[in-house]
Motif scaffolding. Structure first.
Motif, PDB file in Angstrom:
ATOM      1  N   ASP A  92       0.825  -1.214   0.000  1.00  0.00           N
ATOM      2  CA  ASP A  92       0.000   0.000   0.000  1.00  0.00           C
ATOM      3  C   ASP A  92       0.861   1.267   0.000  1.00  0.00           C
ATOM      4  N   LYS A  93       2.188   1.087   0.041  1.00  0.00           N
ATOM      5  CA  LYS A  93       3.168   2.182   0.013  1.00  0.00           C
ATOM      6  C   LYS A  93       3.062   3.099   1.238  1.00  0.00           C
ATOM      7  N   ARG A  94       2.398   2.609   2.268  1.00  0.00           N
ATOM      8  CA  ARG A  94       2.290   3.361   3.524  1.00  0.00           C
ATOM      9  C   ARG A  94       2.801   2.513   4.687  1.00  0.00           C
ATOM     10  N   LEU A  95       2.065   1.432   4.998  1.00  0.00           N
ATOM     11  CA  LEU A  95       2.421   0.595   6.142  1.00  0.00           C
ATOM     12  C   LEU A  95       2.551  -0.883   5.804  1.00  0.00           C
ATOM     13  N   ASN A  96       1.768  -1.366   4.860  1.00  0.00           N
ATOM     14  CA  ASN A  96       1.593  -2.812   4.676  1.00  0.00           C
ATOM     15  C   ASN A  96       2.194  -3.352   3.392  1.00  0.00           C
ATOM     16  N   LEU A  97       2.716  -4.572   3.515  1.00  0.00           N
ATOM     17  CA  LEU A  97       3.328  -5.291   2.406  1.00  0.00           C
ATOM     18  C   LEU A  97       2.984  -6.762   2.589  1.00  0.00           C
ATOM     19  N   THR A  98       2.676  -7.455   1.494  1.00  0.00           N
ATOM     20  CA  THR A  98       2.403  -8.895   1.562  1.00  0.00           C
ATOM     21  C   THR A  98       3.252  -9.616   0.538  1.00  0.00           C
ATOM     22  N   ARG A  99       3.859 -10.705   0.984  1.00  0.00           N
ATOM     23  CA  ARG A  99       4.637 -11.586   0.105  1.00  0.00           C
ATOM     24  C   ARG A  99       3.934 -12.927  -0.001  1.00  0.00           C
ATOM     25  N   GLN A 100       4.051 -13.516  -1.169  1.00  0.00           N
ATOM     26  CA  GLN A 100       3.602 -14.881  -1.376  1.00  0.00           C
ATOM     27  C   GLN A 100       4.834 -15.733  -1.651  1.00  0.00           C
ATOM     28  N   PHE A 101       4.789 -16.977  -1.179  1.00  0.00           N
ATOM     29  CA  PHE A 101       5.894 -17.918  -1.344  1.00  0.00           C
ATOM     30  C   PHE A 101       5.365 -19.227  -1.918  1.00  0.00           C
ATOM     31  N   GLN A 102       6.184 -19.846  -2.748  1.00  0.00           N
ATOM     32  CA  GLN A 102       5.892 -21.177  -3.271  1.00  0.00           C
ATOM     33  C   GLN A 102       7.203 -21.934  -3.374  1.00  0.00           C
ATOM     34  N   PHE A 103       7.250 -23.138  -2.813  1.00  0.00           N
ATOM     35  CA  PHE A 103       8.439 -23.982  -2.868  1.00  0.00           C
ATOM     36  C   PHE A 103       8.097 -25.239  -3.670  1.00  0.00           C
ATOM     37  N   ILE A 104       8.914 -25.517  -4.669  1.00  0.00           N
ATOM     38  CA  ILE A 104       8.712 -26.689  -5.523  1.00  0.00           C
ATOM     39  C   ILE A 104       9.916 -27.617  -5.395  1.00  0.00           C
ATOM     40  N   CYS A 105       9.659 -28.891  -5.108  1.00  0.00           N
ATOM     41  CA  CYS A 105      10.722 -29.905  -5.105  1.00  0.00           C
ATOM     42  C   CYS A 105      11.108 -30.138  -6.561  1.00  0.00           C
ATOM     43  N   THR A 106      12.366 -29.893  -6.889  1.00  0.00           N
ATOM     44  CA  THR A 106      12.791 -29.983  -8.291  1.00  0.00           C
ATOM     45  C   THR A 106      12.791 -31.423  -8.799  1.00  0.00           C
ATOM     46  N   GLN A 107      13.019 -32.389  -7.913  1.00  0.00           N
ATOM     47  CA  GLN A 107      13.028 -33.791  -8.339  1.00  0.00           C
ATOM     48  C   GLN A 107      11.623 -34.264  -8.712  1.00  0.00           C
ATOM     49  N   ARG A 108      10.620 -33.847  -7.947  1.00  0.00           N
ATOM     50  CA  ARG A 108       9.246 -34.314  -8.167  1.00  0.00           C
ATOM     51  C   ARG A 108       8.410 -33.344  -9.001  1.00  0.00           C
ATOM     52  N   GLN A 109       8.926 -32.097  -9.184  1.00  0.00           N
ATOM     53  CA  GLN A 109       8.182 -31.067  -9.913  1.00  0.00           C
ATOM     54  C   GLN A 109       6.829 -30.783  -9.256  1.00  0.00           C
ATOM     55  N   LYS A 110       6.806 -30.840  -7.922  1.00  0.00           N
ATOM     56  CA  LYS A 110       5.561 -30.627  -7.171  1.00  0.00           C
ATOM     57  C   LYS A 110       5.753 -29.517  -6.151  1.00  0.00           C
ATOM     58  N   THR A 111       4.700 -28.730  -5.960  1.00  0.00           N
ATOM     59  CA  THR A 111       4.712 -27.731  -4.897  1.00  0.00           C
ATOM     60  C   THR A 111       4.607 -28.461  -3.566  1.00  0.00           C
ATOM     61  N   VAL A 112       5.576 -28.196  -2.682  1.00  0.00           N
ATOM     62  CA  VAL A 112       5.612 -28.878  -1.393  1.00  0.00           C
ATOM     63  C   VAL A 112       5.236 -27.960  -0.227  1.00  0.00           C
ATOM     64  N   PHE A 113       5.272 -26.651  -0.490  1.00  0.00           N
ATOM     65  CA  PHE A 113       5.020 -25.673   0.565  1.00  0.00           C
ATOM     66  C   PHE A 113       4.575 -24.380  -0.092  1.00  0.00           C
ATOM     67  N   GLN A 114       3.640 -23.700   0.544  1.00  0.00           N
ATOM     68  CA  GLN A 114       3.269 -22.362   0.099  1.00  0.00           C
ATOM     69  C   GLN A 114       2.920 -21.534   1.325  1.00  0.00           C
ATOM     70  N   ALA A 115       3.131 -20.245   1.201  1.00  0.00           N
ATOM     71  CA  ALA A 115       2.890 -19.365   2.342  1.00  0.00           C
ATOM     72  C   ALA A 115       2.563 -17.964   1.856  1.00  0.00           C
ATOM     73  N   ARG A 116       2.007 -17.237   2.764  1.00  0.00           N
ATOM     74  CA  ARG A 116       1.708 -15.819   2.547  1.00  0.00           C
ATOM     75  C   ARG A 116       2.071 -15.130   3.850  1.00  0.00           C
ATOM     76  N   THR A 117       2.838 -14.051   3.743  1.00  0.00           N
ATOM     77  CA  THR A 117       3.262 -13.319   4.932  1.00  0.00           C
ATOM     78  C   THR A 117       2.899 -11.857   4.787  1.00  0.00           C
ATOM     79  N   GLU A 118       2.236 -11.329   5.810  1.00  0.00           N
ATOM     80  CA  GLU A 118       1.887  -9.913   5.856  1.00  0.00           C
ATOM     81  C   GLU A 118       2.887  -9.205   6.759  1.00  0.00           C
TER      82      GLU A 118
END
Length: 151
Positions: A92-118
């Motif tokens: 919002d360029k004032r106080l708040n920022l949100t990140r999204q995360f995605q982790f993929i195991c390269t051997q299996r080509q599968k998403t193993v973890f995802q997160a969102r942090t405020e």
């Protein structure tokens, strides 16, 4: 590395090879290791954007975690490599920022973890919410994905 199936375009990516020291008593990556990895990834991305801890300290500002939302989707094991991605999906360029995360195991080509942090911008000296300095709002705002990219 084969093209990975990212949820969003243009991720910031770092590879994480799973070492023995993050394996828990069940034989897979401990949940705390994922939280540590998203912290390292967020800092690496900020540093790549040109923001450093030295600047944070000089400006008496920091981006403090307000909320984590995490999904552990599949177990990972020692020796596997995980492609860890992050995006800035809100600023919002004032106080708040949100990140999204995605982790993929390269051997299996599968998403193993995802997160969102405020995050909320704070004065480091007091820990109280404080407006983002211009360099934060510009840098993080410029890195923000557009609504079309997030949809």
């Amino acid at each position: 590395m084969t093209e990975l199936n990212w949820h969003l375009p243009t991720p910031f990516i770092q590879l994480w090879t799973i070492e023995r020291d993050v394996i828990d008593h069940y034989g897979h990556v401990n949940n705390v290791a994922y939280i540590s990895q998203i912290e390292r990834l967020a800092w690496a991305h900020s540093n790549t954007l040109g923001l450093t801890i030295e600047q944070y300290k000089a400006l008496d500002r920091g981006m403090a975690i307000k909320r984590h939302e995490v999904d552990y989707l599949q177990a990972c094991h020692e020796g596997q490599t995980i492609a860890c991605a992050t995006w800035i999906i809100h600023c919002d360029k004032r106080l708040n920022l949100t990140r999204q995360f995605q982790f993929i195991c390269t051997q299996r080509q599968k998403t193993v973890f995802q997160a969102r942090t405020e995050f909320v911008c704070i004065a480091l000296s007091s820990g109280l919410p404080k407006r983002m300095p211009e360099v934060f709002s510009k840098t993080y705002g410029d890195a923000l994905l557009s609504n079309n990219e997030i949809a």
